[in-house]
Scaffold this motif. Structure first.
Motif, short mmCIF file in Angstrom:
data_model
loop_
_atom_site.label_atom_id
_atom_site.label_comp_id
_atom_site.label_asym_id
_atom_site.label_seq_id
_atom_site.Cartn_x
_atom_site.Cartn_y
_atom_site.Cartn_z
N HIS A 36 40.52 -12.68 22.67
CA HIS A 36 40.63 -11.74 23.79
C HIS A 36 40.83 -12.45 25.12
O HIS A 36 41.22 -11.82 26.10
N CYS A 37 40.54 -13.75 25.17
CA CYS A 37 40.75 -14.52 26.39
C CYS A 37 42.19 -15.02 26.40
O CYS A 37 42.48 -16.19 26.14
N LYS A 38 43.10 -14.13 26.68
CA LYS A 38 44.52 -14.45 26.63
C LYS A 38 44.90 -15.49 27.68
O LYS A 38 44.53 -15.37 28.84
N SER A 39 45.59 -16.51 27.23
CA SER A 39 46.00 -17.62 28.09
C SER A 39 44.80 -18.29 28.76
O SER A 39 44.92 -18.82 29.86
N GLY A 40 43.66 -18.24 28.09
CA GLY A 40 42.46 -18.87 28.63
C GLY A 40 41.74 -18.08 29.70
O GLY A 40 40.74 -18.55 30.25
N LYS A 41 42.24 -16.89 30.01
CA LYS A 41 41.64 -16.08 31.07
C LYS A 41 40.46 -15.26 30.55
O LYS A 41 40.39 -14.96 29.37
N ASN A 42 39.55 -14.93 31.46
CA ASN A 42 38.43 -14.08 31.10
C ASN A 42 38.91 -12.66 30.82
O ASN A 42 39.96 -12.24 31.31
N TYR A 43 38.15 -11.92 30.03
CA TYR A 43 38.40 -10.50 29.89
C TYR A 43 37.22 -9.74 30.50
O TYR A 43 36.20 -10.33 30.84
N SER A 44 37.39 -8.46 30.68
CA SER A 44 36.38 -7.66 31.40
C SER A 44 35.70 -6.66 30.47
O SER A 44 36.28 -6.20 29.49
N ILE A 45 34.44 -6.37 30.79
CA ILE A 45 33.65 -5.39 30.05
C ILE A 45 33.00 -4.47 31.07
O ILE A 45 32.45 -4.91 32.08
N TYR A 46 33.07 -3.17 30.79
CA TYR A 46 32.52 -2.17 31.70
C TYR A 46 31.54 -1.28 30.93
O TYR A 46 31.85 -0.84 29.82
N ASN A 47 30.38 -1.02 31.51
CA ASN A 47 29.35 -0.24 30.83
C ASN A 47 28.72 0.80 31.74
O ASN A 47 28.53 0.56 32.94
N ILE A 48 28.36 1.92 31.14
CA ILE A 48 27.46 2.88 31.77
C ILE A 48 26.21 2.95 30.89
O ILE A 48 26.30 3.26 29.70
N TYR A 49 25.06 2.62 31.47
CA TYR A 49 23.79 2.70 30.74
C TYR A 49 23.14 4.06 30.99
O TYR A 49 23.17 4.57 32.12
N TYR A 50 22.55 4.59 29.94
CA TYR A 50 21.89 5.90 30.00
C TYR A 50 20.38 5.72 29.97
O TYR A 50 19.84 4.95 29.18
N ASP A 51 19.72 6.44 30.87
CA ASP A 51 18.27 6.33 30.97
C ASP A 51 17.69 7.67 31.41
O ASP A 51 18.43 8.58 31.80
#
Length: 252
Positions: A36-51
């Motif tokens: 997932h780190c295409k061309s050595g780049k970071n990838y992103s993750i987005y979350n909504i936590y429920y509480d």
């Protein structure tokens, strides 16, 4: 819909820029960069936590009980419409062992399930099982979107053991408004500039070569929960606001 299930130990480390720069070249002798780190780049993750309204989920979590669980909605891209795919995850931790159950839904299916109680349909037995687990969780706890946590990640897999995985998270941004994945990637950074959260994910013991590198670079295990740290910072700021408000009233 698709499902994935993970069961593993997780160890966490906070490393500075110098440690990170010295560590990465060493890792490449034994590990491959995640696809997932295409061309050595970071990838992103987005979350909504429920509480809950009173933050019962995270308050229980940071008390370090034998068993804890969290519900979150995750995506790897900022959704542009309700047909985009997202992950609904129930993450459990039992005596230090992490078990993550998740199902892939459209954003519309996820919202209908979480907000209206409309269960997604599936002909797959395991998918149904996970959906039923999440439905049961929702029946026990009145939870709502509480905090957004997004970050960039670089990940590695061991060349010899694919179950040994390392992730490096940076720019961990959090917010308690605009609680939707569609709103984009912004918020307050809970990591100091230049720092990375390194997570070791493994089924058994860490390889000897890795523990030797950690020792040489003076990298030590720590306790760090993204949501837990966000909550503690949020609580501290709330208490300060109350104290300041009281002080103003007294002066007036």
């Amino acid at each position: 819909m698709a499902i994935k299930s993970f069961k593993r130990y997780e160890k966490k480390f906070i490393i500075n820029k110098e440690q990170y720069n010295n560590l990465i070249p060493r890792l490449l002798q034994y590990m491959d960069v995640d696809e997932h780190c295409k061309s050595g780049k970071n990838y992103s993750i987005y979350n909504i936590y429920y509480d809950t309204e009173n933050s019962d989920v995270i308050r229980n979590s940071i008390s370090k009980p034998y068993y804890k669980e969290k519900l979150r909605l995750r995506s790897y891209n900022v959704p542009s419409n309700l047909n985009d795919k997202v992950f609904l995850e129930l993450k459990k931790k039992i005596n230090g062992i992490v078990n993550k159950r998740r199902v892939v839904l459209t954003l519309k299916e996820a919202y209908n399930f979480l907000e209206l109680g409309i269960k997604p349909t599936s002909n797959d037995y395991i998918n149904k099982q996970v959906i039923n687990e999440i439905e049961y969780y929702l029946s026990k706890k009145y939870v709502k979107p509480t905090v957004y946590i997004g970050y960039t990640r670089k990940a590695f897999f061991s060349k010899e053991d694919r179950d040994f995985r390392l992730t490096f998270d940076s720019e961990i941004l959090t917010r308690r408004d605009n609680l939707s994945l569609e709103s984009g990637f912004f918020g307050n950074n809970i990591l100091e500039d230049g720092n990375h959260l390194m997570e070791v994910k493994i089924l058994g013991a860490m390889p000897l070569w890795f523990t030797n590198i950690l020792s040489e670079l003076q990298i030590y295990n720590t306790n760090f929960s993204k949501y837990g740290n966000e909550y503690m910072k949020y609580s501290f700021n709330q208490q300060n606001n109350v104290t300041n408000t009281r002080g103003i009233k007294q002066i007036c």
